[in-house]
Design an enzyme around this catalytic site. Structure first.
Site, PDB file in Angstrom:
ATOM      1  N   GLN A 166      -6.288  -1.401   4.146  1.00  0.00           N
ATOM      2  CA  GLN A 166      -4.845  -0.666   4.625  1.00  0.00           C
ATOM      3  C   GLN A 166      -5.766   0.407   5.672  1.00  0.00           C
ATOM      4  OE1 GLN A 166      -1.532   1.185   4.792  1.00  0.00           O
ATOM      5  NE2 GLN A 166      -0.449  -0.531   5.130  1.00  0.00           N
ATOM      6  N   CYS A 199       3.877   3.129   8.265  1.00  0.00           N
ATOM      7  CA  CYS A 199       4.029   4.368   7.979  1.00  0.00           C
ATOM      8  C   CYS A 199       5.319   5.429   8.371  1.00  0.00           C
ATOM      9  CB  CYS A 199       2.552   5.506   7.533  1.00  0.00           C
ATOM     10  SG  CYS A 199       3.341   7.052   6.433  1.00  0.00           S
ATOM     11  N   ASN A 242       9.619  -7.636   3.121  1.00  0.00           N
ATOM     12  CA  ASN A 242       8.946  -5.932   2.520  1.00  0.00           C
ATOM     13  C   ASN A 242      10.544  -5.233   2.326  1.00  0.00           C
ATOM     14  OD1 ASN A 242       7.769  -3.602   2.657  1.00  0.00           O
ATOM     15  ND2 ASN A 242       7.956  -3.906   1.191  1.00  0.00           N
ATOM     16  N   GLY A 243      10.684  -4.303   1.179  1.00  0.00           N
ATOM     17  CA  GLY A 243      11.530  -3.536   1.456  1.00  0.00           C
ATOM     18  C   GLY A 243      13.017  -4.068   0.048  1.00  0.00           C
ATOM     19  N   ASP A 244      13.229  -3.155  -0.770  1.00  0.00           N
ATOM     20  CA  ASP A 244      13.609  -3.001  -1.476  1.00  0.00           C
ATOM     21  C   ASP A 244      13.941  -4.353  -2.541  1.00  0.00           C
ATOM     22  OD1 ASP A 244      15.122  -0.500  -0.766  1.00  0.00           O
ATOM     23  OD2 ASP A 244      16.959  -1.993   0.197  1.00  0.00           O
ATOM     24  N   LYS A 252       1.211  -4.899   8.914  1.00  0.00           N
ATOM     25  CA  LYS A 252       2.353  -3.921   8.617  1.00  0.00           C
ATOM     26  C   LYS A 252       3.125  -3.037   9.479  1.00  0.00           C
ATOM     27  CE  LYS A 252       3.783  -2.829   3.889  1.00  0.00           C
ATOM     28  NZ  LYS A 252       4.980  -1.267   3.951  1.00  0.00           N
ATOM     29  N   PRO A 267       0.994  -0.944   0.438  1.00  0.00           N
ATOM     30  CA  PRO A 267      -0.051   0.241  -0.241  1.00  0.00           C
ATOM     31  C   PRO A 267       0.911   0.705   0.406  1.00  0.00           C
ATOM     32  CG  PRO A 267       0.321  -0.970   1.888  1.00  0.00           C
ATOM     33  CD  PRO A 267       0.422  -1.778   1.218  1.00  0.00           C
ATOM     34  N   MET A 268       0.556   2.333  -1.641  1.00  0.00           N
ATOM     35  CA  MET A 268       1.386   3.706  -0.824  1.00  0.00           C
ATOM     36  C   MET A 268       0.196   4.697  -1.112  1.00  0.00           C
ATOM     37  SD  MET A 268       4.428   2.245  -3.562  1.00  0.00           S
ATOM     38  CE  MET A 268       3.482   1.213  -4.550  1.00  0.00           C
TER      39      MET A 268
END
Length: 331
Positions: free
Chosen positions: A70, A100, A200-202, A139, A16-17
């Protein structure tokens, strides 16, 4: 991966962004291989539910199952009511945002700021899980800062509260999106929990996805910024994980068609001029890895209507496909 009654196949999630994972982008990523696409963060305060922005964020009509929404907030009862409201409006999975890093979110003691108060985390999770009859996921980040990496403790609280799956971004809040994600914390959490864990991440390539799954033992990976302008990354990762083989890069013709379809969906969803304005950032992301991206941005940024934006994009890619240099753009 299983989240409640929902089989997530392939085990690839779109993160989610805010301002990015709207319905047109979620639908596109699902069509191109994402097993689950979470909505952008929805505020739990009911005073904001009827704004134009919130109505768009809560629009899930026509989305493929399962629909994941979310929510963010700080008050357990308010979060519980937000979960019920979103389930009543189509959500099949509720995801709680405690990851976030944005200052305006953390200043309100929401997002990753909540990780500083483990007791409050427990109360929020208990309230939301008990409020709805759909799976609730969470998250988080690895902690607030390098001296307070308490993600394993939060993970244990989450499992005890009945959280159905846990996504962990391999950075602390104070890192925001700088430096490199670390995966040892995610591996430690996965080794301790029985619920699904999502790394999650990169994760920006099929090889990185496979490496992260191997290093962490996670059940799935979540892709965020790398999907901006590259929604086909999901099918590339899925194919590589399933076969060990590399899919060829999409052709110019396919990129053009994906772009045009995305533009049309944005224009239909937001109308004009909002759809044209929002489409510009997506077009910029599509162009960021192309040597001619400067010229392409100049082309699309001058479009003031949906019709012009589509025509300029089609003409630009048709010229590239024909081996012609795009026409220079007047100042």
């Amino acid at each position: 991966m299983q989240i409640g009654p929902h089989r997530i196949d392939p085990p690839l999630l779109l993160a989610p962004m805010a301002g990015v994972t709207d319905k047109p982008f979620r639908q596109l990523c699902k069509r191109l291989g994402a097993g689950l696409a979470m909505s952008e963060m929805t505020i739990s305060d009911p005073r904001f539910w009827n704004t134009r922005k919130s109505r768009h964020r809560m629009d899930h009509a026509g989305e493929p199952d399962p629909v994941g929404v979310q929510i963010a907030g700080t008050v357990p009862a308010v979060m519980a009511e937000a979960a019920r409201y979103n389930v009543d409006h189509g959500a099949q999975i509720i995801d709680i945002n405690m990851g976030c890093p944005a200052k305006k979110v953390c200043n309100a003691w929401a997002g990753s700021a909540l990780m500083q108060d483990e007791a409050l985390v427990g109360r929020i999770l208990d309230a939301v899980v008990n409020a709805v009859d759909v799976p609730v996921t969470l998250k988080i980040r690895t902690g607030w800062d390098a001296d307070h990496r308490n993600a394993p403790a939060i993970a244990r609280i989450a499992e005890s509260a009945g959280i159905a799956a846990l996504a962990v971004h391999g950075r602390t809040r104070d890192q925001h999106y700088t430096g490199n994600a670390e995966y040892d914390t995610i591996a430690a959490i996965k080794a301790e929990l029985s619920i699904p864990v999502i790394a999650n991440g990169d994760i920006d390539s099929r090889h990185k996805a496979a490496e992260v799954l191997r290093r962490t033992g996670a059940d799935a990976v979540m892709v965020g910024r790398a999907a901006q302008g590259r929604p086909w990354i999901f099918r590339e990762i899925a194919h590589y994980l399933a076969t060990g083989e590399l899919l060829p890069a999409p052709s110019l013709a396919e990129v053009r068609d994906v772009l045009l379809g995305h533009l049309q969906a944005l224009h239909a969803f937001y109308g004009e001029p909002a759809g044209v304005r929002i489409a510009r950032k997506h077009l910029g992301w599509y162009a960021k890895d192309r040597p001619e991206n400067t010229a392409f941005r100049a082309v699309v940024n001058r479009a003031e209507s949906a019709e012009a934006q589509i025509a300029l994009t089609r003409d630009y890619f048709d010229a590239l496909s024909a081996g012609e240099a795009p026409l220079p753009v007047a100042a």
